[in-house]
Design a protein around this motif. Sequence first.
Motif, mmCIF file in Angstrom:
data_model
loop_
_atom_site.group_PDB
_atom_site.id
_atom_site.type_symbol
_atom_site.label_atom_id
_atom_site.label_comp_id
_atom_site.label_asym_id
_atom_site.label_seq_id
_atom_site.Cartn_x
_atom_site.Cartn_y
_atom_site.Cartn_z
ATOM 1 N N VAL A 85 57.955 28.559 41.333
ATOM 2 C CA VAL A 85 57.674 29.266 42.317
ATOM 3 C C VAL A 85 56.240 30.410 41.726
ATOM 4 O O VAL A 85 55.738 30.747 40.737
ATOM 5 C CB VAL A 85 59.371 30.638 41.952
ATOM 6 C CG1 VAL A 85 58.775 31.599 42.719
ATOM 7 C CG2 VAL A 85 60.334 29.477 42.691
ATOM 8 N N LEU A 86 55.983 30.572 42.716
ATOM 9 C CA LEU A 86 54.161 31.137 42.716
ATOM 10 C C LEU A 86 54.373 32.687 42.735
ATOM 11 O O LEU A 86 55.222 32.683 44.214
ATOM 12 C CB LEU A 86 53.674 30.645 42.982
ATOM 13 C CG LEU A 86 53.194 29.014 43.101
ATOM 14 C CD1 LEU A 86 51.480 28.915 43.634
ATOM 15 C CD2 LEU A 86 52.461 28.802 41.530
ATOM 16 N N GLU A 87 53.783 33.427 41.773
ATOM 17 C CA GLU A 87 54.057 34.927 42.375
ATOM 18 C C GLU A 87 52.626 35.929 42.899
ATOM 19 O O GLU A 87 51.856 35.316 42.157
ATOM 20 C CB GLU A 87 55.080 36.168 41.200
ATOM 21 C CG GLU A 87 55.126 37.335 41.147
ATOM 22 C CD GLU A 87 55.189 38.161 40.406
ATOM 23 O OE1 GLU A 87 54.686 39.908 40.419
ATOM 24 O OE2 GLU A 87 55.524 38.093 39.463
ATOM 25 N N ALA A 88 52.707 36.350 43.851
ATOM 26 C CA ALA A 88 51.189 36.564 44.384
ATOM 27 C C ALA A 88 51.165 37.335 43.775
ATOM 28 O O ALA A 88 52.093 38.511 43.993
ATOM 29 C CB ALA A 88 51.525 36.844 45.651
ATOM 30 N N VAL A 89 49.865 38.186 43.029
ATOM 31 C CA VAL A 89 49.592 39.630 42.433
ATOM 32 C C VAL A 89 48.708 39.658 43.138
ATOM 33 O O VAL A 89 47.259 39.200 42.710
ATOM 34 C CB VAL A 89 49.202 38.897 41.664
ATOM 35 C CG1 VAL A 89 48.657 40.214 40.237
ATOM 36 C CG2 VAL A 89 50.823 38.679 40.310
ATOM 37 N N ALA A 90 48.637 41.082 43.742
ATOM 38 C CA ALA A 90 46.903 41.655 44.505
ATOM 39 C C ALA A 90 46.247 42.278 43.829
ATOM 40 O O ALA A 90 46.564 43.045 42.429
ATOM 41 C CB ALA A 90 47.286 42.617 45.072
ATOM 42 N N THR A 91 45.316 41.536 43.574
ATOM 43 C CA THR A 91 44.047 42.093 42.611
ATOM 44 C C THR A 91 42.728 42.444 43.169
ATOM 45 O O THR A 91 41.864 41.255 43.292
ATOM 46 C CB THR A 91 44.152 40.258 41.643
ATOM 47 O OG1 THR A 91 43.159 39.310 42.346
ATOM 48 C CG2 THR A 91 44.581 40.497 41.082
ATOM 49 N N SER A 130 35.700 52.319 46.201
ATOM 50 C CA SER A 130 34.884 51.913 44.396
ATOM 51 C C SER A 130 35.721 50.820 44.278
ATOM 52 O O SER A 130 36.613 50.297 43.036
ATOM 53 C CB SER A 130 35.230 53.165 43.264
ATOM 54 O OG SER A 130 35.246 52.883 41.887
ATOM 55 N N PRO A 131 34.564 49.436 44.363
ATOM 56 C CA PRO A 131 35.358 47.592 43.900
ATOM 57 C C PRO A 131 35.520 47.971 42.806
ATOM 58 O O PRO A 131 36.504 47.297 42.261
ATOM 59 C CB PRO A 131 34.122 46.923 44.378
ATOM 60 C CG PRO A 131 33.042 48.153 45.438
ATOM 61 C CD PRO A 131 33.711 49.588 45.312
ATOM 62 N N LEU A 132 33.987 48.182 41.379
ATOM 63 C CA LEU A 132 34.195 48.590 40.356
ATOM 64 C C LEU A 132 35.863 49.313 39.193
ATOM 65 O O LEU A 132 36.793 48.521 38.714
ATOM 66 C CB LEU A 132 33.400 48.675 39.736
ATOM 67 C CG LEU A 132 33.253 48.921 38.051
ATOM 68 C CD1 LEU A 132 33.861 47.588 37.814
ATOM 69 C CD2 LEU A 132 32.280 49.534 37.839
ATOM 70 N N SER A 133 36.285 50.143 39.840
ATOM 71 C CA SER A 133 37.209 50.590 39.939
ATOM 72 C C SER A 133 38.286 50.237 40.278
ATOM 73 O O SER A 133 39.443 49.718 39.314
ATOM 74 C CB SER A 133 37.659 52.139 39.960
ATOM 75 O OG SER A 133 38.363 52.787 40.189
ATOM 76 N N ASP A 134 38.533 49.491 41.243
ATOM 77 C CA ASP A 134 39.450 48.356 41.633
ATOM 78 C C ASP A 134 40.068 47.319 40.537
ATOM 79 O O ASP A 134 41.302 46.109 40.497
ATOM 80 C CB ASP A 134 39.025 47.570 43.463
ATOM 81 C CG ASP A 134 39.624 48.905 44.238
ATOM 82 O OD1 ASP A 134 40.116 50.222 43.733
ATOM 83 O OD2 ASP A 134 38.461 48.911 45.546
ATOM 84 N N PHE A 135 38.439 46.755 40.388
ATOM 85 C CA PHE A 135 38.572 45.432 39.627
ATOM 86 C C PHE A 135 39.443 46.134 38.542
ATOM 87 O O PHE A 135 39.936 45.244 37.381
ATOM 88 C CB PHE A 135 36.883 44.741 39.183
ATOM 89 C CG PHE A 135 37.430 43.830 38.592
ATOM 90 C CD1 PHE A 135 37.620 42.409 39.497
ATOM 91 C CD2 PHE A 135 36.244 43.927 37.668
ATOM 92 C CE1 PHE A 135 37.020 41.317 38.739
ATOM 93 C CE2 PHE A 135 36.352 42.092 37.101
ATOM 94 C CZ PHE A 135 36.469 41.801 37.708
ATOM 95 N N LEU A 136 38.927 47.030 37.438
ATOM 96 C CA LEU A 136 39.242 47.296 36.556
ATOM 97 C C LEU A 136 41.187 47.411 36.323
ATOM 98 O O LEU A 136 41.123 46.896 35.403
ATOM 99 C CB LEU A 136 38.769 48.397 35.744
ATOM 100 C CG LEU A 136 36.643 48.323 35.260
ATOM 101 C CD1 LEU A 136 36.533 49.308 35.280
ATOM 102 C CD2 LEU A 136 36.853 46.706 34.019
#
Length: 346
Positions: free
Chosen positions: A182-188, A229-235
């Motif tokens: 079972v794989l869990e999808a994690v939004a990143t 803000s892609p970097l904020s999302d990424f961090l």
Amino acid sequence: MIADDDPAGDWTAPGVYRCAPGVYRIPLPLPNDGLRAVNVYALADGDGLTLVDAGWALAQSREQLETALAGLGAGLGDVRRFLVTHIHRDHYTQAVVLRREFGMRVALGRGEQPGLEVLHRARPGRSHHREQLLGLGARDIVRELDKRTPHTDDPSEYEYPDEWIDHGAQIVVGEGSPDRRVLEAVATPGHTRGHVVFADPAGELLFAGDHVLPRITPSLGLEPVPSASPLSDFLTSLELVRSRPDAMLLGAHGPTGMRVHQRVDELIAHHAKRLDTTLAAVQDGHSTAYEVARVLLWTRRDTAFGDLDLFNRMLATIETGAHLEVLAERGLVTVEDRDGIRHYTT
């Protein structure tokens, strides 16, 4: 012949590499791309296979995928489903093209829907990033882009998936078989708005796509509809992954074998240092993302901006804009838009 994966070997070499029970790494070529290859992961799924990511829709990529699957005693028709981490062409387009012929299902993170909609109505010969680059003060790069024979994304390679993946979705692979997982999808979000990773807690694996890469830092904001803000999302996404149990890193570019927590810590430290050097450049009087990018060093080899090719200068400028936005969010710089160009001062 299936070989055990060797983190010390050439990770781009064609073949099939066992990296865990029932999990195989298949590197596929990326012609004219500095990344050289993309890792597709094949998971045993009963009498078929589920693939994490798909590769770029190119003849050479398809041929190598067919050869690799043959080494597993399978063919393209045995692929039941593609689980795609994000919409970049080296991950998504081959899934779309193969689906037309073989009918397998394609699943993609729901956050990629706005980007796919833009790709569907894209103007031929026009870069998706033209206005973005102008706003970052990179008129010189836009002039070069306008002079070149443009690469035009084929809208037919960006058809919609069969299913959208939501954060927290539980994806069963190998139902009713000894290989069941079972794989869990994690939004990143960060690398793209809809990037997802797939965690296999039982196997202590993380299929990380481009979110966590073992040797390079993922690009930020290179997509048709970047977030504010892609970097904020990424961090934030890195912290989310760091808060989960540690696992073996199965990234899309580079060798396997590294631990996720170790690499996440390194990426967070890298961006902290990058924010400091970006702030110093603004304090020295450079006010646009393009001006700042030109005085910074790039890649693991500390390459001067002027020595980068056009594509990587574009990446560098967009990424610098992402760092400047985080500095603004933290109150370390002020922002003013003048004549359509964003300026930052201290």
